[in-house]
Scaffold this motif. Structure first.
Motif, mmCIF file in Angstrom:
data_model
loop_
_atom_site.group_PDB
_atom_site.id
_atom_site.type_symbol
_atom_site.label_atom_id
_atom_site.label_comp_id
_atom_site.label_asym_id
_atom_site.label_seq_id
_atom_site.Cartn_x
_atom_site.Cartn_y
_atom_site.Cartn_z
ATOM 1 N N ILE A 1 5.978 -81.279 -88.183
ATOM 2 C CA ILE A 1 5.471 -80.543 -89.341
ATOM 3 C C ILE A 1 6.462 -80.605 -90.499
ATOM 4 C CG2 ILE A 1 4.887 -78.228 -90.197
ATOM 5 C CD1 ILE A 1 3.850 -77.692 -87.289
ATOM 6 N N ARG A 2 7.735 -80.420 -90.190
ATOM 7 C CA ARG A 2 8.767 -80.441 -91.232
ATOM 8 C C ARG A 2 8.827 -81.793 -91.930
ATOM 9 N NH1 ARG A 2 13.668 -82.391 -90.875
ATOM 10 N NH2 ARG A 2 13.593 -82.430 -88.582
ATOM 11 N N VAL A 3 8.808 -82.876 -91.141
ATOM 12 C CA VAL A 3 8.927 -84.218 -91.713
ATOM 13 C C VAL A 3 7.671 -84.598 -92.499
ATOM 14 C CG1 VAL A 3 9.117 -86.675 -91.164
ATOM 15 C CG2 VAL A 3 10.559 -85.019 -89.968
ATOM 16 N N LEU A 4 6.497 -84.337 -91.917
ATOM 17 C CA LEU A 4 5.261 -84.662 -92.626
ATOM 18 C C LEU A 4 5.136 -83.871 -93.920
ATOM 19 C CD1 LEU A 4 2.435 -85.021 -89.933
ATOM 20 C CD2 LEU A 4 3.281 -86.764 -91.503
ATOM 21 N N THR A 5 5.488 -82.601 -93.863
ATOM 22 C CA THR A 5 5.430 -81.770 -95.069
ATOM 23 C C THR A 5 6.331 -82.343 -96.155
ATOM 24 O OG1 THR A 5 4.913 -79.749 -93.854
ATOM 25 C CG2 THR A 5 5.923 -79.481 -96.010
ATOM 26 N N LYS A 6 7.537 -82.730 -95.774
ATOM 27 C CA LYS A 6 8.494 -83.275 -96.744
ATOM 28 C C LYS A 6 8.000 -84.598 -97.317
ATOM 29 C CE LYS A 6 13.469 -83.872 -97.359
ATOM 30 N NZ LYS A 6 14.799 -83.770 -96.690
ATOM 31 N N ILE A 7 7.472 -85.467 -96.462
ATOM 32 C CA ILE A 7 6.988 -86.776 -96.916
ATOM 33 C C ILE A 7 5.832 -86.612 -97.903
ATOM 34 C CG2 ILE A 7 5.756 -88.867 -96.201
ATOM 35 C CD1 ILE A 7 7.407 -88.782 -93.607
ATOM 36 N N ILE A 8 4.848 -85.794 -97.534
ATOM 37 C CA ILE A 8 3.671 -85.626 -98.392
ATOM 38 C C ILE A 8 4.024 -84.899 -99.676
ATOM 39 C CG2 ILE A 8 1.368 -84.608 -98.565
ATOM 40 C CD1 ILE A 8 1.117 -84.978 -95.531
ATOM 41 N N ASP A 9 4.838 -83.850 -99.574
ATOM 42 C CA ASP A 9 5.209 -83.070 -100.748
ATOM 43 C C ASP A 9 6.002 -83.922 -101.738
ATOM 44 O OD1 ASP A 9 5.461 -80.820 -102.391
ATOM 45 O OD2 ASP A 9 7.340 -80.219 -101.448
ATOM 46 N N GLN A 10 7.039 -84.594 -101.249
ATOM 47 C CA GLN A 10 7.851 -85.411 -102.139
ATOM 48 C C GLN A 10 7.078 -86.621 -102.648
ATOM 49 O OE1 GLN A 10 11.592 -86.326 -100.209
ATOM 50 N NE2 GLN A 10 12.369 -84.248 -100.485
ATOM 51 N N GLY A 11 6.252 -87.200 -101.781
ATOM 52 C CA GLY A 11 5.443 -88.340 -102.186
ATOM 53 C C GLY A 11 4.489 -87.972 -103.298
ATOM 54 N N THR A 12 3.895 -86.777 -103.184
ATOM 55 C CA THR A 12 2.968 -86.308 -104.219
ATOM 56 C C THR A 12 3.690 -86.122 -105.549
ATOM 57 O OG1 THR A 12 1.601 -85.184 -102.572
ATOM 58 C CG2 THR A 12 1.353 -84.490 -104.847
ATOM 59 N N GLN A 13 4.873 -85.533 -105.492
ATOM 60 C CA GLN A 13 5.624 -85.289 -106.723
ATOM 61 C C GLN A 13 6.080 -86.587 -107.388
ATOM 62 O OE1 GLN A 13 8.626 -82.133 -106.606
ATOM 63 N NE2 GLN A 13 7.818 -81.467 -104.627
ATOM 64 N N ASN A 14 6.278 -87.636 -106.580
ATOM 65 C CA ASN A 14 6.772 -88.902 -107.127
ATOM 66 C C ASN A 14 5.663 -89.892 -107.430
ATOM 67 O OD1 ASN A 14 9.450 -88.019 -106.898
ATOM 68 N ND2 ASN A 14 9.608 -88.730 -104.781
ATOM 69 N N THR A 15 4.406 -89.487 -107.201
ATOM 70 C CA THR A 15 3.291 -90.403 -107.428
ATOM 71 C C THR A 15 2.948 -90.474 -108.906
ATOM 72 O OG1 THR A 15 2.335 -89.927 -105.243
ATOM 73 C CG2 THR A 15 0.867 -90.867 -106.890
ATOM 74 N N SER A 16 2.951 -91.695 -109.442
ATOM 75 C CA SER A 16 2.588 -91.886 -110.849
ATOM 76 C C SER A 16 1.122 -92.232 -111.010
ATOM 77 C CB SER A 16 3.463 -92.985 -111.464
ATOM 78 O OG SER A 16 3.305 -94.197 -110.758
ATOM 79 N N SER A 17 0.552 -92.918 -110.017
ATOM 80 C CA SER A 17 -0.886 -93.246 -110.025
ATOM 81 C C SER A 17 -1.281 -93.659 -108.627
ATOM 82 C CB SER A 17 -1.178 -94.385 -111.000
ATOM 83 O OG SER A 17 -0.520 -95.577 -110.583
ATOM 84 N N ILE A 18 -2.587 -93.565 -108.323
ATOM 85 C CA ILE A 18 -3.083 -93.981 -107.014
ATOM 86 C C ILE A 18 -4.380 -94.754 -107.177
ATOM 87 C CG2 ILE A 18 -2.035 -92.110 -105.693
ATOM 88 C CD1 ILE A 18 -4.576 -90.567 -105.875
#
Length: 220
Positions: free
Chosen positions: A203-220
């Motif tokens: 849970i900790r790792v997935l939360t961090k990956i998705i949260d940080q990934g979302t913040q760093n996403t410029s476009s999808i």
């Protein structure tokens, strides 16, 4: 005034085939109903729908078999009520998120949702052993309501940390996050047991990956 997430839950709870909402705490039978729900949930999750016996639930609940039917009209109604009660159990946690700082909401939502996905016994049984329950489940996931849920996730959790994404992209990301959470339900406990991975670490790792990934996403 009801929270936004409570309104969504209310809509889902009143769809056909959703079981019986627990009655008011002012009802003297509420504790009996809650105990029946707890015991029945364990039986349904452990042995499946077909092998669950109302008489066994009654014995462990400390009441007569006939008393079960004073609260739930059938085994199917009891099962659906257990499913609904399990889902509603996380509502207070989700409501609390609405009071958090905007940029903290996504990670809080992910932690709550992923924890539910790894611990909710009946929902995990439904996902991992659908053949045990296929004959009684109805499709209550109305498409418009699902889309409304995605819009809520996009507006409340994703927009504050990914304002660079347009509305369509935010809702697409919300749908992907929902699919990831749903997929965790399918992971059998044996995978955790043999891998040595603790659920809290997943849970900790997935939360961090998705949260940080979302913040760093410029476009999808």
């Amino acid at each position: 005034m009801a929270s936004k997430i409570a309104e969504l839950f209310d809509k889902a709870a009143t769809l056909p085939g959703r079981g019986k909402l627990q009655e008011s705490v002012d009802n003297p039978n509420i504790e009996v109903q809650r105990k029946i729900i707890r015991v029945a949930t364990r039986f349904f999750a452990d042995v499946g729908y077909r092998r669950t016996n109302i008489a066994d639930i009654a014995i462990e609940s400390g009441i007569g078999k006939g008393s079960i039917y004073l609260h739930f009209k059938s085994k199917k109604d009891l099962f659906l009520s257990c499913q609904l009660a399990e889902e509603l159990a996380i509502l207070p946690q989700l409501e609390a998120i609405e009071k958090l700082p905007k940029k903290s909401k996504l990670s809080a939502y992910l932690e709550i949702s992923l924890t539910f996905a790894t611990k909710a016994p009946l929902t995990r049984a439904l996902m991992s052993r659908p053949q045990d329950f296929a004959t009684i489940l109805e499709d209550t996931r109305v498409k418009s309501l699902v889309m409304e849920g995605h819009r809520y996730i996009a507006e409340e959790y994703i927009n504050p940390v990914a304002k660079n994404l347009d509305v369509t992209e935010q809702e697409t990301l919300a749908a992907v996050i929902s699919m990831v959470v749903t997929a965790i339900h399918y992971v059998p406990q044996s995978i955790f047991d043999t891998s040595g991975l603790k659920t809290k670490d997943l849970i900790r790792v997935l939360t961090k990956i998705i949260d940080q990934g979302t913040q760093n996403t410029s476009s999808i």
